[in-house]
Design a protein around this motif. Structure first.
Motif, PDB file in Angstrom:
ATOM      1  N   THR A  68      45.541   6.442  -7.880  1.00 28.98           N
ATOM      2  CA  THR A  68      45.888   7.866  -7.942  1.00 28.98           C
ATOM      3  C   THR A  68      46.151   8.409  -6.545  1.00 28.98           C
ATOM      4  OG1 THR A  68      44.538   8.111  -9.924  1.00 28.98           O
ATOM      5  CG2 THR A  68      45.070  10.126  -8.716  1.00 28.98           C
ATOM      6  N   MET A  69      45.251   8.110  -5.610  1.00 27.52           N
ATOM      7  CA  MET A  69      45.415   8.575  -4.243  1.00 27.52           C
ATOM      8  C   MET A  69      46.673   7.972  -3.624  1.00 27.52           C
ATOM      9  SD  MET A  69      43.083   7.871  -0.863  1.00 27.52           S
ATOM     10  CE  MET A  69      43.583   6.160  -0.849  1.00 27.52           C
ATOM     11  N   GLY A  70      46.902   6.701  -3.859  1.00 25.69           N
ATOM     12  CA  GLY A  70      48.060   6.024  -3.275  1.00 25.69           C
ATOM     13  C   GLY A  70      49.381   6.633  -3.714  1.00 25.69           C
ATOM     14  N   LEU A  71      49.489   6.953  -5.005  1.00 20.27           N
ATOM     15  CA  LEU A  71      50.716   7.571  -5.500  1.00 20.27           C
ATOM     16  C   LEU A  71      50.917   8.961  -4.900  1.00 20.27           C
ATOM     17  CD1 LEU A  71      50.471   6.468  -9.231  1.00 20.27           C
ATOM     18  CD2 LEU A  71      52.090   5.624  -7.520  1.00 20.27           C
ATOM     19  N   SER A  72      49.859   9.740  -4.838  1.00 17.70           N
ATOM     20  CA  SER A  72      49.960  11.079  -4.241  1.00 17.70           C
ATOM     21  C   SER A  72      50.279  10.995  -2.757  1.00 17.70           C
ATOM     22  CB  SER A  72      48.643  11.848  -4.427  1.00 17.70           C
ATOM     23  OG  SER A  72      48.395  12.062  -5.777  1.00 17.70           O
ATOM     24  N   ALA A  99      69.169  13.347  -6.702  1.00 24.54           N
ATOM     25  CA  ALA A  99      69.397  11.938  -7.042  1.00 24.54           C
ATOM     26  C   ALA A  99      68.169  11.093  -6.707  1.00 24.54           C
ATOM     27  CB  ALA A  99      70.623  11.409  -6.306  1.00 24.54           C
ATOM     28  N   VAL A 100      67.576  11.339  -5.551  1.00 26.15           N
ATOM     29  CA  VAL A 100      66.390  10.588  -5.134  1.00 26.15           C
ATOM     30  C   VAL A 100      65.226  10.860  -6.091  1.00 26.15           C
ATOM     31  CG1 VAL A 100      64.633  10.452  -3.303  1.00 26.15           C
ATOM     32  CG2 VAL A 100      67.063  10.385  -2.719  1.00 26.15           C
ATOM     33  N   GLN A 101      65.072  12.099  -6.513  1.00 24.73           N
ATOM     34  CA  GLN A 101      63.975  12.448  -7.421  1.00 24.73           C
ATOM     35  C   GLN A 101      64.001  11.598  -8.696  1.00 24.73           C
ATOM     36  OE1 GLN A 101      61.844  13.958  -5.401  1.00 24.73           O
ATOM     37  NE2 GLN A 101      61.303  15.391  -6.994  1.00 24.73           N
ATOM     38  N   THR A 102      65.169  11.429  -9.281  1.00 26.37           N
ATOM     39  CA  THR A 102      65.249  10.702 -10.559  1.00 26.37           C
ATOM     40  C   THR A 102      64.939   9.222 -10.406  1.00 26.37           C
ATOM     41  OG1 THR A 102      67.619  10.333 -10.335  1.00 26.37           O
ATOM     42  CG2 THR A 102      66.928  12.330 -11.500  1.00 26.37           C
ATOM     43  N   ILE A 103      65.103   8.690  -9.219  1.00 26.90           N
ATOM     44  CA  ILE A 103      64.823   7.268  -8.992  1.00 26.90           C
ATOM     45  C   ILE A 103      63.336   6.976  -9.165  1.00 26.90           C
ATOM     46  CG2 ILE A 103      64.781   5.459  -7.216  1.00 26.90           C
ATOM     47  CD1 ILE A 103      67.358   6.800  -6.078  1.00 26.90           C
ATOM     48  N   TYR A 104      62.500   7.887  -8.723  1.00 29.68           N
ATOM     49  CA  TYR A 104      61.063   7.639  -8.690  1.00 29.68           C
ATOM     50  C   TYR A 104      60.311   7.993  -9.965  1.00 29.68           C
ATOM     51  CZ  TYR A 104      61.747   7.075  -3.683  1.00 29.68           C
ATOM     52  OH  TYR A 104      62.173   6.658  -2.463  1.00 29.68           O
ATOM     53  N   TYR A 105      60.865   8.829 -10.828  1.00 26.91           N
ATOM     54  CA  TYR A 105      60.125   9.290 -12.006  1.00 26.91           C
ATOM     55  C   TYR A 105      59.472   8.173 -12.819  1.00 26.91           C
ATOM     56  CZ  TYR A 105      61.411  14.245 -11.785  1.00 26.91           C
ATOM     57  OH  TYR A 105      61.539  15.546 -11.422  1.00 26.91           O
ATOM     58  N   PRO A 106      60.206   7.114 -13.215  1.00 28.98           N
ATOM     59  CA  PRO A 106      59.579   6.113 -14.089  1.00 28.98           C
ATOM     60  C   PRO A 106      58.345   5.453 -13.490  1.00 28.98           C
ATOM     61  CG  PRO A 106      61.960   5.844 -14.088  1.00 28.98           C
ATOM     62  CD  PRO A 106      61.641   6.845 -13.016  1.00 28.98           C
ATOM     63  N   GLY A 107      58.447   4.978 -12.257  1.00 31.40           N
ATOM     64  CA  GLY A 107      57.311   4.289 -11.647  1.00 31.40           C
ATOM     65  C   GLY A 107      56.120   5.181 -11.418  1.00 31.40           C
ATOM     66  N   THR A 132      55.434   7.906 -13.024  1.00 34.86           N
ATOM     67  CA  THR A 132      54.895   8.327 -14.320  1.00 34.86           C
ATOM     68  C   THR A 132      53.946   7.272 -14.867  1.00 34.86           C
ATOM     69  OG1 THR A 132      56.875   9.621 -14.793  1.00 34.86           O
ATOM     70  CG2 THR A 132      55.493   9.056 -16.665  1.00 34.86           C
ATOM     71  N   ILE A 133      54.354   6.020 -14.811  1.00 32.39           N
ATOM     72  CA  ILE A 133      53.491   4.931 -15.300  1.00 32.39           C
ATOM     73  C   ILE A 133      52.223   4.846 -14.462  1.00 32.39           C
ATOM     74  CG2 ILE A 133      53.323   2.418 -15.532  1.00 32.39           C
ATOM     75  CD1 ILE A 133      56.406   2.522 -16.161  1.00 32.39           C
ATOM     76  N   GLY A 134      52.374   4.865 -13.142  1.00 32.90           N
ATOM     77  CA  GLY A 134      51.210   4.805 -12.261  1.00 32.90           C
ATOM     78  C   GLY A 134      50.281   5.984 -12.445  1.00 32.90           C
ATOM     79  N   GLY A 135      50.872   7.169 -12.651  1.00 33.72           N
ATOM     80  CA  GLY A 135      50.061   8.365 -12.864  1.00 33.72           C
ATOM     81  C   GLY A 135      49.255   8.293 -14.148  1.00 33.72           C
ATOM     82  N   LEU A 136      49.881   7.784 -15.193  1.00 27.19           N
ATOM     83  CA  LEU A 136      49.156   7.653 -16.468  1.00 27.19           C
ATOM     84  C   LEU A 136      47.985   6.695 -16.328  1.00 27.19           C
ATOM     85  CD1 LEU A 136      52.093   7.539 -19.033  1.00 27.19           C
ATOM     86  CD2 LEU A 136      50.373   9.341 -18.793  1.00 27.19           C
ATOM     87  N   ILE A 137      48.238   5.563 -15.719  1.00 24.33           N
ATOM     88  CA  ILE A 137      47.182   4.554 -15.576  1.00 24.33           C
ATOM     89  C   ILE A 137      46.123   5.008 -14.575  1.00 24.33           C
ATOM     90  CG2 ILE A 137      46.682   2.214 -14.764  1.00 24.33           C
ATOM     91  CD1 ILE A 137      49.522   1.474 -15.860  1.00 24.33           C
TER      92      ILE A 137
END
Length: 161
Positions: free
Chosen positions: A16-20, A40-48, A50-55
């Motif tokens: 959690t800390m690492g992603l933030s 454009a840059v924002q949309t690149i990062y959403y999937p990864g 999002t998954i990391g944030g959930l976990i």
């Protein structure tokens, strides 16, 4: 069992800390981008993220709750675990109050389906000036990084106490 759970919890809080922190470290570079490049840059990062944030984030909060239940209230580490949970909850609140409405506004014209459509349809804010929304989004991630670092440090102190 508590030692294993404590280490697993520390790992989840570290994710959690690492992603933030990754978001916060991008701050100065992303402020130099023009609007089309930034979006454009924002949309690149959403999937990864999002998954990391959930976990990491949900897993970390859940693990901290379980650890609190299993830790005697008279133990010093109980209060460090409670502090870690408090910092993660505050960081989570910043997401829902500041970050998520900006995400939802930015994705309103994107064709989403299923869970993504429902998730990003929650708490949408009206589209404001893109620089204002960018600043909200970026500063919210700096705040989340600070809160999550404090959560990580609290959990680390719980382990060594």
């Amino acid at each position: 069992m508590i030692t294993t759970l404590s280490l697993a919890t520390l790992l989840l809080v570290a994710v959690t800390m690492g992603l933030s922190l990754a978001h916060a470290l991008e701050f100065s570079g992303k402020l130099r981008l023009d609007e089309p490049t930034y979006r454009a840059v924002q949309t690149i990062y959403y999937p990864g993220f999002t998954i990391g944030g959930l976990i990491g984030e949900f897993g970390g909060m859940l693990a901290l709750i379980v650890l609190l239940i299993l830790t005697p209230t008279n133990a010093e580490r109980f209060w460090w675990i409670a502090a870690a949970l408090g910092f993660l909850l505050l960081g989570h609140a910043v997401y829902w109050i500041v970050t998520h409405p900006v995400n939802a506004a930015w994705l309103k014209d994107t064709s989403l389906t299923g869970a993504s459509q429902m998730f990003f349809g929650l708490f949408s804010s009206p589209d404001a000036d893109w620089q204002h929304m960018r600043n909200l989004w970026e500063y919210s991630h700096v705040a989340r990084a600070i809160l999550h670092m404090l959560g990580f440090l609290s959990m680390a102190l719980a382990l060594i106490r």
